[in-house]
Design an enzyme around this catalytic site. Sequence first.
Site, PDB file in Angstrom:
ATOM      1  N   PHE A 305     -20.614  56.399 -72.302  1.00  0.00           N
ATOM      2  CA  PHE A 305     -21.999  56.153 -71.905  1.00  0.00           C
ATOM      3  C   PHE A 305     -22.297  54.670 -71.959  1.00  0.00           C
ATOM      4  O   PHE A 305     -21.833  53.957 -72.843  1.00  0.00           O
ATOM      5  CB  PHE A 305     -22.965  56.850 -72.864  1.00  0.00           C
ATOM      6  CG  PHE A 305     -23.056  58.323 -72.687  1.00  0.00           C
ATOM      7  CD1 PHE A 305     -23.830  58.860 -71.679  1.00  0.00           C
ATOM      8  CD2 PHE A 305     -22.372  59.178 -73.533  1.00  0.00           C
ATOM      9  CE1 PHE A 305     -23.922  60.231 -71.515  1.00  0.00           C
ATOM     10  CE2 PHE A 305     -22.467  60.551 -73.377  1.00  0.00           C
ATOM     11  CZ  PHE A 305     -23.242  61.077 -72.358  1.00  0.00           C
ATOM     12  N   ASP A 306     -23.085  54.242 -71.022  1.00  0.00           N
ATOM     13  CA  ASP A 306     -23.715  52.942 -71.131  1.00  0.00           C
ATOM     14  C   ASP A 306     -24.895  53.140 -72.091  1.00  0.00           C
ATOM     15  O   ASP A 306     -25.319  54.277 -72.301  1.00  0.00           O
ATOM     16  CB  ASP A 306     -24.200  52.527 -69.735  1.00  0.00           C
ATOM     17  CG  ASP A 306     -25.139  51.367 -69.787  1.00  0.00           C
ATOM     18  OD1 ASP A 306     -24.803  50.384 -70.463  1.00  0.00           O
ATOM     19  OD2 ASP A 306     -26.205  51.429 -69.158  1.00  0.00           O
TER      20      ASP A 306
END
Lengths: 628, 73
Positions: A305-306
């Site tokens: 995930f960012d």
Amino acid sequence: MNAKRTSQITALTGILLAIAVGLHFGGLHEWRQGTLIAATIIAGIPIAIKAFQALRMKAFSIELLVTIAVIGALFIGEYVESAAVTFLFLFGAFLEARTLEKTRSSLRSLIDMAPLEATVMRNGEAVIVSVDDVEKGDRIIIRSGEKVAIDGAIVSGKASLNEAAITGESVPANKSIDDRVFSGTIVDNGFIEVIADKVGDDTTFARIIELVEDAQEAKSKTQKFLDRFANVYTPAIVILSVVVYIFTRNIEMTLTFLVVACPGALVISAPVSIVAGIGNGARDGVLVKGGDIMETLAKIDTVVFDKTGTLTRGRPEVTDIHTFSGDKNNLLRIVAEAEMISEHHLGQTIVKEARKRGIPLLNEPEEAEVIEGNGIRAQIEGKLLTIGNRKLMAANGINVDDAVESYAVKREKLGNTAIFAAIDGVVAGIFSIADQIRPEAKSALNELRASGVKQIIMMTGDNRHTAELVGKQLGLDGVYAELLPEDKVAMIQKLKEAGHKVAMAGDGINDAPAIATADIGLAMGEGGTDISMETADVVLMADRLDQFSHAYSLAKATIRNMKQNTYFAVGTVVLLLAGVLLGKVFLASGMLIHELSVLIVILNAVRLIRYTKKQVNIKQPVPILQTE
Amino acid sequence: MKKAVFGLEPLSCPTCIKKIEITVGKLNGVEEVKVLFNSNKVRAQFDENIVKADQINEVITKLGYPVLSQKVS
């Protein structure tokens, strides 16, 4: 021949068969035979025509096998068999068409949400026109209960809109001046006027439909294999049946062999599952762009995930302004005036904060300069402002003394991004900006783990302290901070080389390379930004992480369903062929079992339409990064 | 270059795809044709100077697939 005619012929053949049964018990043998031949011919001709048409296109169709079998049956005088086979074939096709429509119903219901007309201001008058006649720049009026027919920005009024068609989210969204509204959404309550900037096929709604249509056509690996298989299989069966005849000299057995070997259920087994699965996702605001993506998504074991905008809301707020000299509001004013030129979300957050506090921003920054990724420099009221991170301070020879540094670290450990503001080369204050973790993030990650994801990793360009705090709160397996876009790409590459199947979820342009590198790229749609929708493999339209966990478990369910169908179809054919060769299965019963197997395969896929992951409550309190 | 979308009755046999794609594709002026099996549609890119959308419509209908809707853009 159209669908209506086909069902008429099917019905007529059915009636003739019933009459034949009556005649049989009435002992009218000659009449019975005549009725059966009539039924065979009436039902057989359309099948033969289709077989011939396909043959002209050099395609071996199932109709061809049936036609050969029926002609053979007539030839050896098995009229009961010939009539039953043609009837069962047509009736089966009829039922298949009906149930197939079911697997496609999700997309249908989406398309049905398409607006048909709009109220447009033309020469000062409100006129109702067809959506096809609305043009860019038109002023559209939308009242309570009406559908928005275009994409555009509100110029007057306010309303709550049901955006389920775009986002799958049924809770209405409140919108007013300058907010964007989308075609296909419905004004629940209120009255708005909108200037159209996207019409017709360019609207987000139209593009979603087109993407879903294309996705349903995009074939999975299994599907492509089955197609190739069927192409070889059908002619092979014709040859095999000749072999069977040579060895057994039994015409009846040979014909039965031909009919039951039809690859009907086999050809259809994979696509029906995929279509139903993609349709289910689309209804919930998850676009999965094709069968092959479904297959890969189901195999994912690592999710990256960012942070900003993906695990967090991406709506940062100023949580604290600390000054070392001078007045807080005055510092906020000049910094905000300088940040007016900044496109960066942190800069814009400071501008927003000043506006919120009612501070007028009058001065234009002079000699303004944006230092990409670090901050800005500008002159306000003759003072040189340097606003940004540590690197920017160091690069400009600005001394960050221990007191300033320890305050900044303290703020960062609480989950803030610390922004240094220096006036004429001396740090005057620190702005703390923090974002919030999405309320559904924790439960969505738990669901992902429960469905089989082995590790969840966060990669962010943000500072280490904030990143670690988010990592701890969400229980992530790995946190990598202060990364540039190319660092993210390299790390994903490394994960892939280590044998992991990697999905990358992000938003915005800076994540695009990483999204493209991963096995599966997920984009947060946020009502559909162009780039994310086109390049990602999976788009989450409502911007909610629980849609991701739904998509993941849906992909697993879809692939499971597809496997069940394929095994079932292959198993049925093998059993039937064995039955034929052992002399236990005959023409009509073989056809019946074959048609039943096709129906079962379709009905199994229809189950996917109703597939929902177990509802999990996400009512737990919103964890806020900043604590004060 | 124009794009036309034809809506058909529910398609149920995969062989229909081949039939329509090959026949329409052979038409002079048709650049690209795609049958959307699951949405019962035919999408065609064509040069409007050489061939008209109505002609494509006619060919599909003659193949045995009545065209229910036609949209050119």
